[in-house]
Design a protein around this motif. Structure first.
Motif, mmCIF file in Angstrom:
data_model
loop_
_atom_site.group_PDB
_atom_site.id
_atom_site.type_symbol
_atom_site.label_atom_id
_atom_site.label_comp_id
_atom_site.label_asym_id
_atom_site.label_seq_id
_atom_site.Cartn_x
_atom_site.Cartn_y
_atom_site.Cartn_z
ATOM 1 N N ILE A 18 40.907 -22.936 113.816
ATOM 2 C CA ILE A 18 40.849 -20.935 112.631
ATOM 3 C C ILE A 18 42.199 -20.688 113.238
ATOM 4 O O ILE A 18 42.852 -20.584 111.646
ATOM 5 C CB ILE A 18 39.354 -20.980 113.468
ATOM 6 C CG1 ILE A 18 38.854 -21.596 112.975
ATOM 7 C CG2 ILE A 18 39.590 -19.378 112.407
ATOM 8 C CD1 ILE A 18 37.997 -22.095 111.926
ATOM 9 N N ASN A 19 43.208 -20.625 114.416
ATOM 10 C CA ASN A 19 44.042 -19.933 114.325
ATOM 11 C C ASN A 19 45.848 -20.588 113.417
ATOM 12 O O ASN A 19 45.731 -20.064 113.222
ATOM 13 C CB ASN A 19 44.119 -19.397 115.705
ATOM 14 C CG ASN A 19 43.618 -19.153 116.283
ATOM 15 O OD1 ASN A 19 43.524 -17.711 115.666
ATOM 16 N ND2 ASN A 19 43.738 -18.358 117.966
ATOM 17 N N ARG A 20 45.498 -21.862 113.607
ATOM 18 C CA ARG A 20 45.743 -22.905 112.462
ATOM 19 C C ARG A 20 45.392 -22.588 111.134
ATOM 20 O O ARG A 20 47.098 -22.483 109.866
ATOM 21 C CB ARG A 20 45.630 -24.089 112.889
ATOM 22 C CG ARG A 20 46.734 -25.195 113.111
ATOM 23 C CD ARG A 20 46.617 -26.822 113.310
ATOM 24 N NE ARG A 20 46.156 -27.105 113.846
ATOM 25 C CZ ARG A 20 45.102 -27.743 114.173
ATOM 26 N NH1 ARG A 20 44.915 -28.546 113.374
ATOM 27 N NH2 ARG A 20 44.601 -28.503 115.834
ATOM 28 N N VAL A 21 44.646 -23.095 110.639
ATOM 29 C CA VAL A 21 44.352 -22.716 109.174
ATOM 30 C C VAL A 21 44.671 -21.459 108.989
ATOM 31 O O VAL A 21 45.562 -20.844 108.045
ATOM 32 C CB VAL A 21 43.054 -23.240 109.278
ATOM 33 C CG1 VAL A 21 42.366 -22.523 107.808
ATOM 34 C CG2 VAL A 21 42.643 -24.495 109.360
ATOM 35 N N ASN A 22 44.325 -20.320 109.709
ATOM 36 C CA ASN A 22 44.724 -18.793 109.047
ATOM 37 C C ASN A 22 45.902 -19.162 108.897
ATOM 38 O O ASN A 22 46.714 -18.394 108.011
ATOM 39 C CB ASN A 22 44.131 -17.797 109.789
ATOM 40 C CG ASN A 22 42.647 -17.653 110.065
ATOM 41 O OD1 ASN A 22 42.192 -18.142 109.196
ATOM 42 N ND2 ASN A 22 41.735 -16.960 110.292
ATOM 43 N N ARG A 23 47.190 -18.863 109.560
ATOM 44 C CA ARG A 23 48.399 -19.030 110.005
ATOM 45 C C ARG A 23 49.024 -19.756 108.764
ATOM 46 O O ARG A 23 50.039 -19.334 107.816
ATOM 47 C CB ARG A 23 49.074 -19.587 111.150
ATOM 48 C CG ARG A 23 49.037 -18.499 111.942
ATOM 49 C CD ARG A 23 49.628 -19.098 113.327
ATOM 50 N NE ARG A 23 49.340 -20.257 113.754
ATOM 51 C CZ ARG A 23 49.181 -20.761 115.075
ATOM 52 N NH1 ARG A 23 48.106 -19.308 115.974
ATOM 53 N NH2 ARG A 23 49.212 -21.772 115.127
ATOM 54 N N TRP A 24 48.547 -21.121 108.090
ATOM 55 C CA TRP A 24 48.974 -22.304 107.662
ATOM 56 C C TRP A 24 49.035 -21.607 106.394
ATOM 57 O O TRP A 24 49.349 -21.563 105.045
ATOM 58 C CB TRP A 24 48.032 -22.937 107.534
ATOM 59 C CG TRP A 24 49.533 -24.139 106.702
ATOM 60 C CD1 TRP A 24 50.637 -24.874 106.437
ATOM 61 C CD2 TRP A 24 48.708 -25.082 105.750
ATOM 62 N NE1 TRP A 24 51.160 -25.857 105.746
ATOM 63 C CE2 TRP A 24 49.649 -25.980 105.370
ATOM 64 C CE3 TRP A 24 46.986 -25.338 105.666
ATOM 65 C CZ2 TRP A 24 49.391 -27.376 104.173
ATOM 66 C CZ3 TRP A 24 47.024 -26.162 104.705
ATOM 67 C CH2 TRP A 24 48.112 -27.172 103.699
ATOM 68 N N ALA A 25 47.360 -21.038 105.699
ATOM 69 C CA ALA A 25 47.004 -21.170 104.458
ATOM 70 C C ALA A 25 46.655 -19.857 103.541
ATOM 71 O O ALA A 25 46.789 -19.217 102.972
ATOM 72 C CB ALA A 25 45.720 -21.253 104.226
ATOM 73 N N GLY A 26 47.143 -18.716 105.591
ATOM 74 C CA GLY A 26 46.793 -16.857 104.999
ATOM 75 C C GLY A 26 44.859 -16.671 104.683
ATOM 76 O O GLY A 26 44.783 -15.984 104.237
ATOM 77 N N THR A 27 44.415 -17.636 105.707
ATOM 78 C CA THR A 27 42.477 -17.059 105.439
ATOM 79 C C THR A 27 42.472 -16.194 106.099
ATOM 80 O O THR A 27 43.112 -16.117 107.445
ATOM 81 C CB THR A 27 42.164 -18.345 105.573
ATOM 82 O OG1 THR A 27 42.659 -19.330 105.964
ATOM 83 C CG2 THR A 27 41.724 -19.439 103.948
ATOM 84 N N ASN A 28 41.178 -15.395 106.295
ATOM 85 C CA ASN A 28 41.092 -15.324 107.401
ATOM 86 C C ASN A 28 39.337 -15.725 107.900
ATOM 87 O O ASN A 28 38.769 -14.933 108.496
ATOM 88 C CB ASN A 28 40.601 -13.920 106.376
ATOM 89 C CG ASN A 28 39.746 -12.884 107.661
ATOM 90 O OD1 ASN A 28 40.467 -12.677 109.023
ATOM 91 N ND2 ASN A 28 38.904 -12.247 107.457
#
Length: 268
Positions: A89-99
């Protein structure tokens, strides 16, 4: 002349035109779950581009990354020692700007038999190895289906399961989904839980050795390198069809990577 209508399931209206992002609980962040999050990211971006509110994903897994998870699962060496859910989740949020959110714990009731507040979602996706975990999820979903919510009401359960070379993806409804009147199709409001329909088969297929692998080589003796990836792509295609087409004549499939065959499961 055969006049039988094709049986289909129409997607719940809230999924097609929501006022807020659709909440999705993903349970399991291993070989399948770690790849599933990437596919959900693609669905999320595509939905938003089409004017949809998109997805809000919460990933549940209490496992900690080891070297045996590298290679077959979607993790990097620098992430070892972290909880799988947190790393992804940390990786995804950093990459895509999701929360999106990580839950570094099991998806289960607490010691007092209470369901966590965070367990509430519209879609549930299970990527678990143990049959017992599926039955635990089913119990929670049946209890949640008896409650009434204006938002985040449980609607669908998509279950991924596999052995070394074979696997299946099964779509279930959580309660009945209101269907439109149709002259062309025979509509089906309820799709049975995988634990109700295939419970005995799941128990028989569960592997006796559920000890964790100490290396990638040992892990590959239990699950082939690409069985998880192929299930994810096809299973998420089924999920995507619910959003994009608003209906589906299929509710899953059985997949065999060894002989490259897939058998669809029709809505019945």
């Amino acid at each position: 002349m055969n006049t039988d209508k094709t049986k289909v399931h129409f997607t719940d209206n809230y999924l097609l035109n929501p006022t807020n992002p659709i909440t999705v609980n993903v349970i399991g962040a291993g070989g399948t779950g770690s790849k599933l999050i990437t596919a959900l990211l693609e669905i999320n971006h595509s939905l938003i581009e089409l004017g949809h509110a998109g997805l809000f994903v919460r990933l549940w897994d209490d496992d900690v990354l080891t070297n045996a998870n590298l290679g077959r699962q979607r993790f990097a060496e620098c992430e070892t020692g972290l909880h799988k859910s947190v790393a992804i989740i940390n990786r995804v949020n950093r990459w895509a700007g999701t929360n999106w959110k990580a839950e570094a714990r099991k998806f289960e009731k607490d010691c007092l038999g209470r369901i966590p507040q965070e367990a509430q979602a519209t879609i549930y996706i299970t990527c678990v190895d143990k049959v017992q975990a599926r039955f635990g999820v089913a119990e929670i979903l049946k209890e949640l289906s008896n409650r009434r919510y204006h938002r985040d009401a449980p609607k669908y359960w998509l279950d991924f399961g596999n052995s070394q070379y074979t696997g299946q993806v099964i779509l279930s409804t959580i309660g009945e989904i209101k269907q439109p009147n149709s002259e062309k199709y025979e509509t089906v409001a309820s799709l049975p839980f995988v634990t109700d329909e295939y419970g005995d088969l799941l128990k028989q297929s569960e592997q006796d050795d559920d000890t964790p692998s100490c290396s990638l080589a040992e892990a590959l003796e239990k699950q082939d390198l690409y069985i998880n990836s192929s299930l994810v792509q096809m299973g998420c295609s089924l999920l995507w069809s619910l959003f994009r087409n608003g209906m589906t004549p299929y509710r899953g499939f059985f997949h065999n990577l060894k002989d490259f065959t897939t058998h669809p499961i029709k809505v019945a």
